[in-house]
Design an enzyme around this catalytic site. Sequence first.
Site, PDB file in Angstrom:
ATOM      1  N   ARG A 107      39.543  29.131  18.656  1.00  0.00           N
ATOM      2  CA  ARG A 107      40.829  28.823  19.278  1.00  0.00           C
ATOM      3  C   ARG A 107      41.420  27.627  18.565  1.00  0.00           C
ATOM      4  O   ARG A 107      40.744  26.599  18.420  1.00  0.00           O
ATOM      5  CB  ARG A 107      40.642  28.411  20.747  1.00  0.00           C
ATOM      6  CG  ARG A 107      40.302  29.486  21.651  1.00  0.00           C
ATOM      7  CD  ARG A 107      40.622  29.147  23.090  1.00  0.00           C
ATOM      8  NE  ARG A 107      40.142  27.853  23.563  1.00  0.00           N
ATOM      9  CZ  ARG A 107      40.393  27.398  24.777  1.00  0.00           C
ATOM     10  NH1 ARG A 107      41.115  28.107  25.615  1.00  0.00           N
ATOM     11  NH2 ARG A 107      39.925  26.243  25.171  1.00  0.00           N
ATOM     12  N   ASP A 203      32.420  22.912  27.006  1.00  0.00           N
ATOM     13  CA  ASP A 203      32.495  23.777  25.818  1.00  0.00           C
ATOM     14  C   ASP A 203      31.163  24.500  25.636  1.00  0.00           C
ATOM     15  O   ASP A 203      30.135  23.890  25.306  1.00  0.00           O
ATOM     16  CB  ASP A 203      32.819  22.915  24.586  1.00  0.00           C
ATOM     17  CG  ASP A 203      33.094  23.772  23.365  1.00  0.00           C
ATOM     18  OD1 ASP A 203      32.230  24.609  23.006  1.00  0.00           O
ATOM     19  OD2 ASP A 203      34.175  23.630  22.778  1.00  0.00           O
ATOM     20  N   ASP A 206      29.422  24.218  22.121  1.00  0.00           N
ATOM     21  CA  ASP A 206      28.826  22.897  21.888  1.00  0.00           C
ATOM     22  C   ASP A 206      27.548  22.728  22.699  1.00  0.00           C
ATOM     23  O   ASP A 206      26.562  22.173  22.211  1.00  0.00           O
ATOM     24  CB  ASP A 206      29.829  21.796  22.252  1.00  0.00           C
ATOM     25  CG  ASP A 206      30.934  21.669  21.202  1.00  0.00           C
ATOM     26  OD1 ASP A 206      30.821  22.288  20.129  1.00  0.00           O
ATOM     27  OD2 ASP A 206      31.918  20.958  21.476  1.00  0.00           O
TER      28      ASP A 206
HETATM   29  C1  PRP Z   1      35.506  29.491  23.237  1.00  0.00           C
HETATM   30  C2  PRP Z   1      34.805  30.621  23.980  1.00  0.00           C
HETATM   31  C3  PRP Z   1      35.736  31.771  23.752  1.00  0.00           C
HETATM   32  C4  PRP Z   1      37.090  31.105  23.776  1.00  0.00           C
HETATM   33  C5  PRP Z   1      37.714  31.359  25.106  1.00  0.00           C
HETATM   34  O1  PRP Z   1      35.290  29.580  21.887  1.00  0.00           O
HETATM   35  O2  PRP Z   1      33.494  30.837  23.526  1.00  0.00           O
HETATM   36  O3  PRP Z   1      35.530  32.466  22.536  1.00  0.00           O
HETATM   37  O4  PRP Z   1      36.874  29.705  23.591  1.00  0.00           O
HETATM   38  O5  PRP Z   1      38.996  30.855  25.126  1.00  0.00           O
HETATM   39  P1  PRP Z   1      40.281  31.771  25.274  1.00  0.00           P
HETATM   40  O6  PRP Z   1      39.978  32.759  26.372  1.00  0.00           O
HETATM   41  O7  PRP Z   1      41.346  30.789  25.665  1.00  0.00           O
HETATM   42  O8  PRP Z   1      40.553  32.424  23.968  1.00  0.00           O
HETATM   43  P2  PRP Z   1      35.800  28.452  20.857  1.00  0.00           P
HETATM   44  O9  PRP Z   1      37.141  28.801  20.315  1.00  0.00           O
HETATM   45  O10 PRP Z   1      35.655  27.102  21.487  1.00  0.00           O
HETATM   46  O11 PRP Z   1      34.804  28.642  19.643  1.00  0.00           O
HETATM   47  P3  PRP Z   1      33.209  28.419  19.608  1.00  0.00           P
HETATM   48  O12 PRP Z   1      32.576  29.537  20.366  1.00  0.00           O
HETATM   49  O13 PRP Z   1      32.936  28.485  18.132  1.00  0.00           O
HETATM   50  O14 PRP Z   1      32.891  27.074  20.194  1.00  0.00           O
HETATM   51  N1  URA Z   2      35.955  27.647  25.881  1.00  0.00           N
HETATM   52  C1  URA Z   2      34.915  26.951  26.392  1.00  0.00           C
HETATM   53  O1  URA Z   2      33.846  26.851  25.769  1.00  0.00           O
HETATM   54  N2  URA Z   2      35.085  26.372  27.593  1.00  0.00           N
HETATM   55  C2  URA Z   2      36.217  26.463  28.297  1.00  0.00           C
HETATM   56  O2  URA Z   2      36.286  25.913  29.425  1.00  0.00           O
HETATM   57  C3  URA Z   2      37.287  27.189  27.759  1.00  0.00           C
HETATM   58  C4  URA Z   2      37.132  27.788  26.536  1.00  0.00           C
END
Ligand code: PRP
Ligand code: URA
Length: 212
Positions: A107, A203, A206
């Site tokens: 995102r 997150d 993380d």
């Molecule tokens: C997080 C989560 C989803 C997304 C959800 O990923 O794991 O993929 O955000 O958000 P949305 O519904 O608003 O699209 P992130 O982009 O943080 O990447 P990551 O898994 O690499 O931390």
């Molecule tokens: N992605 C995450 O990991 N946490 C949230 O709360 C929203 C998007």
Amino acid sequence: MKKYNNVFVFDHPLIKHKVAILRDKATEMKKFRELIEEITTIMTYESMRDVELVPVQVETPLEVTTQYKVPEDSIAIVPILRAGLGMVNGVHTVFPTAKVGHIGMYRNEETLEPCEYYCKLPDGIENKTVFLVDPMLATGGSACDALTALKKRGCKKIKFMAIIAAPVGVEKVATTHPDVTIYISTLDRELNENGYILPGLGDAGDRLFGTK
Ligand code: PRP
Ligand code: URA
């Protein structure tokens, strides 16, 4: 939230118990990872109630009988990178031979728009039941784009599983992809101004991988 025929929210006491620990900021990485897997396994059992079985002949010590099995090689798991990786073992506990594809989405933290950066899927995925997995469903952008990417590559039967979801994200996925069945372990209240789910768990990527 409005009711959608293609959305199932689990209301299982064991999931509630595990999600309570998952949310706690004091829960460290190893425990967090284990809980994500355990919750995913419970969700996988529940989401397979409509699986099509094929008849097989089985010879017991006493006689030959017709029994029913999940067809070989009929399941694929596709985690949305990164956080979806944390759910793969949970599905594998139920379907150890399922092949795994990967879709990379991140995102943009300012616009909250998803961006696809990777896609590698197993051969023949168009004929399998695909479990698309991501622990977090916030705005719904990442899930919607990942589902579009899977459909573009021929996938027809898709189940999307998320552990924590915001109502706005569920509505977006349910209406954009009415042919996809959506399984949510826990429906949360709302998103904050940065697109984080409240009360949420922070997150997920993380917390799974020890990054910031
Ligand atoms: C997080 C989560 C989803 C997304 C959800 O990923 O794991 O993929 O955000 O958000 P949305 O519904 O608003 O699209 P992130 O982009 O943080 O990447 P990551 O898994 O690499 O931390
Ligand atoms: N992605 C995450 O990991 N946490 C949230 O709360 C929203 C998007």
